[in-house]
Design an enzyme around this catalytic site. Sequence first.
Site, PDB file in Angstrom:
ATOM      1  N   CYS A  14      -0.091   1.381   0.086  1.00 50.44           N
ATOM      2  CA  CYS A  14       0.299   2.350  -0.442  1.00 50.44           C
ATOM      3  C   CYS A  14      -0.511   3.330  -0.987  1.00 50.44           C
ATOM      4  O   CYS A  14      -1.121   4.360  -1.138  1.00 50.44           O
ATOM      5  CB  CYS A  14       1.061   2.567  -1.180  1.00 50.44           C
ATOM      6  N   HIS A  44       1.509   8.906  -5.838  1.00 52.96           N
ATOM      7  CA  HIS A  44       2.796   8.463  -4.741  1.00 52.96           C
ATOM      8  C   HIS A  44       4.232   8.676  -4.752  1.00 52.96           C
ATOM      9  O   HIS A  44       4.443   8.654  -6.063  1.00 52.96           O
ATOM     10  CB  HIS A  44       2.348   6.712  -4.936  1.00 52.96           C
ATOM     11  N   ASN A  55       8.874   7.118   0.641  1.00 50.41           N
ATOM     12  CA  ASN A  55       7.995   6.738   0.324  1.00 50.41           C
ATOM     13  C   ASN A  55       7.209   6.229   1.296  1.00 50.41           C
ATOM     14  O   ASN A  55       7.814   5.963   2.403  1.00 50.41           O
ATOM     15  CB  ASN A  55       8.045   5.574  -0.577  1.00 50.41           C
TER      16      ASN A  55
END
Length: 317
Positions: free
Chosen positions: A110, A244, A274
């Site tokens: 990520c 994020h 996500n």
Amino acid sequence: MSIKVIGTGAYVPEKIVTNDDLKKLIDTSDEWIRQRVGIEERRISTEETAAEFAVKASMQALEDSGISAGELDLIIAASISSETVCPTVAGFVQKEIGASCPAFDVNSACSGFLFALDTAVSYIARGEYKNILVIGSERLSKIVDWSDRSTCVIFGDGAGACIVSKGDGYLASNLYTKGDDGVISIPAYGGSSPFYTGVHKAPYIFMDGQETFKFAVNKIVSDIKLITEKAGLTLDDIAYIVPHQANVRIIDFASKRLGIPKDKFFVNIQKYGNTSSASVPIALDELARSGKLKSGDILALTAFGGGLSSAVCLLKW
Ligand code: ACO
């Protein structure tokens, strides 16, 4: 020598999967997902690949920047969910947009987009390259175990991109890796060698949600403090934080611990879930297109994830 962002773009697939849609697959509820994670819906690919999303986001970033594909000197893409190891996502984009520059992928889960951006800054600092396309693109639906309710409700598909050029807009950055598969791991295809022994793990995302949560909150807080100090600024100087988008409660905790009001955190997790390395560039593109940013605004971009890894940078818009 530093960089400035001269264009941004994003793309998400058309298919919307709501929390109620997921109830048909697993034992969950719209209420649990909204309250525990903050997601209302996510975009899920039916056919398109991560590389194809990347092309669409990149074309939008090129249009926004006003430069042509031929003026790109390098393409760097971050992805953990490409259909192919090679061609790389960046290589596929190079061909499809009609560029001829070198292109390669990086992987830091990520945090991948911010690792790629930091790499681009280094190439520009060397003075050889002028314009670099940086992409985060994910088809996480490919590597999610759709029978695991603790992970499949979290993730979504999409891509974000930006084009950076010489400038004075990258004030400071920090990258972090703690090589460890105990908290998050995504095994790759295990191979079919007749000589291998042992059992291969299924190629899906495994995550200890609570450990990831603690790591994430601690890292956002320490990374933002560190970076602000490195740049000789204070937290009050930050106009927006682009985090994020992993869990809205992670962002809430970070906001409280930093003493930075929640409205300075850009949040769009409710729409996309996500999207791993794509989440920061998708959010950056949306923030840029919202018209809220003024020239000279200080933005903190922050990400964390598998690796374990984290990355943060301060941008002057
Ligand atoms: N629907 C309903 N109930 C659920 C669901 C679901 N989808 N998932 C878990 N539950 C249940 C659990 O079974 C548990 O029930 P029990 O108490 O009867 O055992 C209960 O809800 C609480 O479970 P927890 O795991 O404690 O839930 P938590 O509040 O921690 O939320 C979550 C889980 C969303 C995963 C959270 O820990 C989180 O967001 N972690 C961080 C994730 C993250 O940041 N990931 C980014 C990195 S990913 C990468 O790098 C690829």
